[in-house]
Structures are given as C-alpha cells and as structure tokens.
Design an enzyme around this catalytic site. Structure first.
Site, PDB file in Angstrom:
ATOM      1  N   GLU A  54      23.665  -9.297  16.060  1.00  0.00           N
ATOM      2  CA  GLU A  54      24.428  -9.971  15.014  1.00  0.00           C
ATOM      3  C   GLU A  54      25.356  -9.011  14.289  1.00  0.00           C
ATOM      4  OE1 GLU A  54      20.179 -11.775  14.733  1.00  0.00           O
ATOM      5  OE2 GLU A  54      21.116  -9.925  15.411  1.00  0.00           O
ATOM      6  N   CYS A  82      16.820 -11.669  11.642  1.00  0.00           N
ATOM      7  CA  CYS A  82      15.874 -11.030  10.733  1.00  0.00           C
ATOM      8  C   CYS A  82      16.480 -11.013   9.326  1.00  0.00           C
ATOM      9  CB  CYS A  82      15.581  -9.609  11.209  1.00  0.00           C
ATOM     10  SG  CYS A  82      16.999  -8.483  11.060  1.00  0.00           S
TER      11      CYS A  82
END
Length: 155
Positions: A54, A82
C-alpha cells in the site's frame, strides 16, 4: 472498469512479491479508471519494515499527481491494510479502499479496529471488502504453506 478488474491488477502485483520470496500482497491506486500507482510487498526484499504494498503504491501515485493529496482515488489491495497502512490512507486523503481478504491478526480496516472510518479522524474513506477474496486468500495460504514446508525441510 470495475472492482474485479482492479483487484485482478492488485493480484498481479502480489504475484510479483511471491516470485521474489516476499509475502504476496499487491496494491493499485486508481483514479478515473487509470492506475496512478502500483506496489507489492518488499519488506523482505528491501529489508524495510515500511515497504508494504500500500505504501509503495501510495508513494508512486503521489509522484504521479505531484502531491500528497490523493482525493478521488481508490486503493485496491489484496489484503486488509494494517494500522500503519490504514493511517497512510487517511493521511493521503484517499476516497475509497477496496480489499480482498481480511487479516484477522493485523487488519485495521474492520478486523482489529477501523482507522478508515473512525469518526474522530479528520478524514474518512469508504471501505468495500471481499472482492476476489478467495483468490487473495489462496495466494497467501499457498505462500505460507510453502514457507513452513521449506523451514521444516531445512531444520
């Protein structure tokens, strides 16, 4: 193009990580049906705890738009982000997150908490989950099964 198409592109990124021996997670930042940034996990490859798919895709998208604000963008990622990556999504002003498989041990966009929609934050994004979840989960399961087998054989 639709969620299925862009998740397919994220899966292609995940396969790149797998081929290099890293955890197979892939991500693509999209705006107006155009990929602005792509990334795959490189933590093991680069020895960098921040090299999540990401973050790499967000960095590349920011370079493409020549700024840190990613208004109007959607991030497609094969695994639920996360807390670090969810925070980056909020801070980069991404409009939407689409992820494939849930991460019950580290996911922070619905599993352990939800930074993406926390009303206390100055920005929130929409979240859609479960797009191609079987494929997204299967590549991770295969990777970790092979890793366990290799460790058992070596040890």
């Amino acid at each position: 193009m639709d969620d299925d198409h862009w998740m397919s592109e994220a899966l292609k990124e995940a396969q790149k990580a797998e081929a290099l021996g890293d955890v197979p997670v892939g991500a693509v930042v999209v705006k107006d049906d155009r990929a602005l940034g792509r990334g795959y996990n490189r933590r093991e490859i680069d020895g960098d705890p921040l090299a999540h798919a990401e973050l790499i895709a967000l960095r590349q998208a920011s370079e493409t738009v020549e700024g840190w604000r990613l208004d109007g963008c959607t991030l497609y990622v094969t695994l639920e982000p996360c807390a670090m990556c969810a925070g980056a999504l909020v801070n980069s002003r991404v409009d939407a997150l689409v992820f494939g498989a849930r991460d019950p041990k580290a996911g922070f966009c619905g599993s352990l908490g939800n930074l993406a929609t926390d009303e206390r934050l100055n920005h929130r994004l929409s979240v859609r989950e479960g797009i191609r979840s079987d494929e997204c989960g299967a590549i991770l399961k295969r990777f970790f099964k092979q890793l366990r087998t290799a460790r058992k054989t070596a040890g």
